[in-house]
Enzyme design. Structure first.
Site, mmCIF file in Angstrom:
data_model
loop_
_atom_site.group_PDB
_atom_site.id
_atom_site.type_symbol
_atom_site.label_atom_id
_atom_site.label_comp_id
_atom_site.label_asym_id
_atom_site.label_seq_id
_atom_site.Cartn_x
_atom_site.Cartn_y
_atom_site.Cartn_z
ATOM 1 C CE1 TYR A 54 -4.291 0.740 -0.278
ATOM 2 C CE2 TYR A 54 -4.414 -1.371 0.828
ATOM 3 C CZ TYR A 54 -5.006 -0.382 0.072
ATOM 4 O OH TYR A 54 -6.304 -0.495 -0.318
ATOM 5 C CD GLU A 56 -4.503 4.683 1.009
ATOM 6 O OE1 GLU A 56 -4.042 4.422 2.143
ATOM 7 O OE2 GLU A 56 -5.709 4.778 0.763
ATOM 8 C CG ASP A 199 -7.840 10.988 -24.059
ATOM 9 O OD1 ASP A 199 -6.798 10.295 -24.076
ATOM 10 O OD2 ASP A 199 -8.963 10.525 -23.792
ATOM 11 C CB THR A 225 -4.152 4.333 -22.381
ATOM 12 O OG1 THR A 225 -3.753 4.372 -23.759
ATOM 13 C CG2 THR A 225 -5.625 4.674 -22.284
ATOM 14 C CE LYS A 228 -6.666 2.714 -25.553
ATOM 15 N NZ LYS A 228 -7.732 3.727 -25.672
ATOM 16 N NE ARG A 234 -5.709 -3.950 -20.432
ATOM 17 C CZ ARG A 234 -6.120 -3.505 -21.619
ATOM 18 N NH1 ARG A 234 -6.962 -2.512 -21.717
ATOM 19 N NH2 ARG A 234 -5.687 -4.053 -22.729
#
Ligand code: PLP
Length: 415
Positions: A54, A56, A199, A225, A228, A234
């Site tokens: 974790y 955060e 984008d 992203t 691609k 991903r």
């Protein structure tokens, strides 16, 4: 490919699906324009114990202790992304492209604010204002469209911006094949006091490989992203000017997400490292060459290419008007023959989204496995044969065999 021995022993059902998917990828021609194959190093990074932690917060300011290695990972990902795109600030935590867009909106927009975004059937993305997307309930999206010749009329866009006074002018697309005028779009945004956002989810790899111009210097905020054309795991990412950095970071965490996926961020860093190497430039240029060859070959067979020009990795074809087959039918029969593409709307598609007039295809994935113009020629011929003989199962079967034979010559993971 990853060693899956433990998985095989413990969970044969998931093992079988994973191995089946590997075989499907190895033996098929992947022409979905948004897909690619990551390297084995990226796969290994995804499979590391970094998934257990974790983290955060951000490097140097986390909520929990024990961040020596996660900080190193995230800092490397950020540094490499900055270098790759010449960005002032980068956030590598967005889980994927859609959450990255939402975080970018949340960072600068108030509920009710207006956003100019590209119309879905003209190449835009769902997250740029489709009514089914949650952001459409919060913000007021106003679509702009392409012209008959496939261009964007920037004077018209400017007039729309002056009339609507949006808080954001949003550029970017998922099914548009032409280069945008970044400078003009950012000037329009400035003129009406709006934030400019791009984008680049689809084209990030071509940008990184310097095969097409880089939008990052022109826009206040750029989202992308990583999976691609950029050929990473991903995931999503936000790049922005310094003045937007604090807002973007707060919107991602704690605004919209919890703990970052550190194994995924490690894999992003590995992919960015690959994209910084000279070989990636060769790859990106070959993607563009292959796309141009694909459009030219399909046109020879009488397919109608939408938007007039092909300047990136996307070819949008109106199969209904040129071949009398719907987008959905074409998708189904091509899949039977081992060629994967997707049905897609054409501008103001009279047939609607469920069974549209078009298909979208592109060669980023097959270029990764080494296919060039010579193979593109063969594939375009197969696409035509499949579409023209769509009710002839024997033809489809034969082409599938040939597809598999060709793919064997271009292994992805070498097995
Ligand atoms: C693919 C894409 C997205 C969404 O990315 P996901 O990772 O599927 O959430 C957003 N914007 C554009 C332009 C895209 O092409």
């Amino acid at each position: 490919m990853n060693n899956l021995n433990k998985l095989k022993k413990q969970d044969s059902q998931i093992y079988k699906a994973a191995v089946g998917e590997l075989k499907r990828q190895e033996e098929g021609i992947e022409m979905v324009a948004s897909e690619n194959y990551v390297s084995e190093a990226v796969l290994e990074a995804l499979g590391t114990v970094l998934t257990n932690k974790y983290s955060e917060g951000y490097p140097g300011r986390r909520y929990y202790a024990g961040q020596e290695f996660t900080d190193a990972v995230e800092n490397l990902a950020i540094e490499r992304a900055k270098k790759l795109f010449g960005a002032e600030h980068v956030n590598v935590q967005p889980i994927s492209g859609a959450p990255a867009n939402l975080a970018a909106f949340v960072s600068v927009l108030k509920p009710g604010d207006k956003v100019l975004g590209m119309d879905l059937s003209h190449g835009g993305h769902l997250t740029h204002g489709h009514p089914a997307v949650f952001a459409s309930k919060i913000y007021k999206f106003i679509p702009y469209k392409t012209e008959k010749d496939g261009s964007i009329d920037y004077d018209k866009l400017e007039k729309l911006a002056i009339k609507e006074k949006p808080r954001m002018v949003l550029a970017g697309f998922s099914a548009y094949s032409r280069q945008l005028d970044y400078k003009r779009i950012s000037e329009i945004a400035k003129k009406v006091g709006a934030v400019s956002m791009m984008d680049m989810a689809h084209i990030a790899g071509l940008v990184a490989g310097k095969a097409i111009p880089n939008p990052v210097p022109y826009f206040d905020i750029v989202t992308t992203t990583t999976h691609k054309t950029l050929r990473g795991p991903r995931g999503g990412m936000i790049l922005c000017k310094k003045e937007f950095a604090a807002g973007v970071d707060k919107a991602v965490f704690p605004g919209l997400q919890g703990g970052p996926h550190m194994n995924n961020i490690a894999a992003k860093a590995v992919a960015f490292g690959e994209a910084l190497k000279p070989a990636f430039k060769t790859y990106a240029k070959q993607v563009v060459k292959n796309t141009q060859a694909l459009a030219k070959e399909l046109e020879k067979f009488g397919f109608k290419i939408i938007f007039g020009k092909t300047e990136n990795h996307i070819v949008l074809v109106d199969v209904f008007s040129s071949k009398g087959v719907t987008g959905k039918e074409a998708e189904t029969v091509l899949d039977k023959a081992g060629i994967t593409i997707n049905k897609n709307m054409i501008p103001d598609d009279p047939r609607g989204a469920a069974d549209p007039s078009g298909i979208r295809l592109g060669p980023p994935a097959i270029t990764t496995r080494g296919m060039k113009e010579k193979e593109i020629k063969i594939i375009a011929k197969w696409i035509n044969e499949v579409v023209e003989n769509r009710s002839n199962e024997k033809v489809l079967k034969n082409i599938k065999k040939e597809v598999t034979a060709l793919c064997k010559k271009f292994p992805i993971y070498g097995n």
